[in-house]
Write a protein that holds these residues in place. Structure first.
Motif: not given
Length: 355
Positions: A184-191
């Motif tokens: 349930x975490x805040x995640x920021x993902x770059x792709x």
């Protein structure tokens, strides 16, 4: 966990502006993906959030706390890079717990955190192995586990699957989606891979030239791209773009046509009669049928056929030599250089200014 708020964030290297005033509000517990082509500024923006790049202007808030000048270790974030960056002489257990040991975490707590992370990632049986004894996917899970044990408020991922083969990327995407649900975490993902963005994100941020082009849910960006760049970047195969001319204007509807396209009404504002424009058609929205009342149609000659079993990708050229791709959701035989005609629903088409 924590939310983030980016307000007018800017980054310059000398006289060169890389990030040009970015505003993004990321709610607590969301999975947000920064996507765009190489050089668009997405990794730089992520590094600014992490504190690895100085912020030239604007404000960065993490959990309502202004973090422009806060040290990286004090921001409550953990970052997973494209490179696994594992210590080859250490076991999986030692790699995952190394940061905690540097912080003088009590041994019992360190072991509990590492074993809990290993349980979440289903790698308890790998804790005594060295990195050389692991597959690429297992090494990436160790890198993710190293982030989990820190119990961060925000997880940052910088193209973590780029070094994996295609099949393993699919498996790891599923594992990351499950991890997000479990934590349930805040995640920021770059792709740069829009398929990863579409399958993982709650919200996608499309960047080009250091500027946010559009923010929204994956299906919103797919169905309602705000400009030609977003329309061409989101979706696989990419959207077809065909030159057309405006033949009529009626409120928010315009009539467009081209050599290979009979006049059709499409949604569009700000166009004038006689103006050149670009018609956007998704390959999956083209059907090999004869156009009927209220339908659009496009014709050409087949230049390439890719039969994939569950679908057939047909490339054809219009009389004015524009290349068009159609995706047919079944296996069919179409001969090279044969004449074809595809129909489409004008309501699903998009029109953009030329240029």
């Amino acid at each position: 966990m924590a939310g983030l708020n980016l307000v007018g964030l800017r980054k310059s290297f000398g006289a060169v502006d890389i990030i040009k005033g970015v505003d993004i509000d990321i709610k607590d517990g969301k999975f947000v993906v920064f996507v765009g082509p190489s050089g668009c500024g997405k990794s730089t923006l992520l590094r600014m959030i992490a504190g690895l790049e100085e912020i030239s202007g604007g404000e960065l808030y993490i959990d309502d706390r202004l973090c422009n000048d806060v040290q990286p270790r004090e921001r409550g974030i953990a970052m997973v890079f494209q490179s696994y960056a594992l210590y080859p002489h250490m076991t999986v257990f030692e790699n995952m717990g190394f940061g905690l040991s540097l912080n003088k975490t009590p041994k019992a707590e360190l072991e509990a955190r590492v074993r809990e992370a290993a349980r979440i990632l289903q790698m308890e049986h790998l804790l005594d192995r060295k990195p050389s004894q692991l597959s690429g996917g297992q090494r990436q899970r160790v890198a993710i586990g190293r982030a989990i044990v820190r119990k961060p408020s925000v997880f940052l991922f910088d193209e973590p699957l780029s070094n994996l083969d295609a099949a393993l990327r699919v498996d790891m995407r599923m594992e990351l989606a499950k991890l997000h649900r479990d934590l349930g975490a805040t995640m920021i993902y770059v792709t740069h891979d829009q398929v990863e963005a579409m399958t993982l994100a709650d919200k996608i941020v499309v960047l080009e030239g250091g500027v946010v082009q559009q923010i929204g849910a994956p299906i919103e960006l797919y169905k309602k791209p705000v400009n030609k760049f977003v329309a061409g970047f989101i979706g696989s195969p990419k959207m077809n773009f065909l030159p057309v001319k405006v033949q009529g204007v009626n409120g928010d509807r315009i009539i467009v046509a081209a050599d290979a396209i009979a006049p059709i009404p499409v949604r569009g504002r700000g166009f004038a009669v006689g103006q050149e424009a670009v018609l956007g058609l998704r390959p999956h929205y083209l059907a090999r049928t004869t156009a009927g009342d209220g339908e659009g149609s496009i014709r050409g000659k087949v230049s390439l056929v890719e039969r994939l079993g569950t679908e057939t990708i047909v490339s054809f050229e219009t009389p004015s030599t524009e290349r068009v791709i159609a995706v047919i959701p079944k296996d069919i035989e179409i001969g090279f250089d044969s004449a074809v005609e595809f129909s489409f629903d004008p309501a699903l088409a998009h029109v953009y200014p030329k240029g």
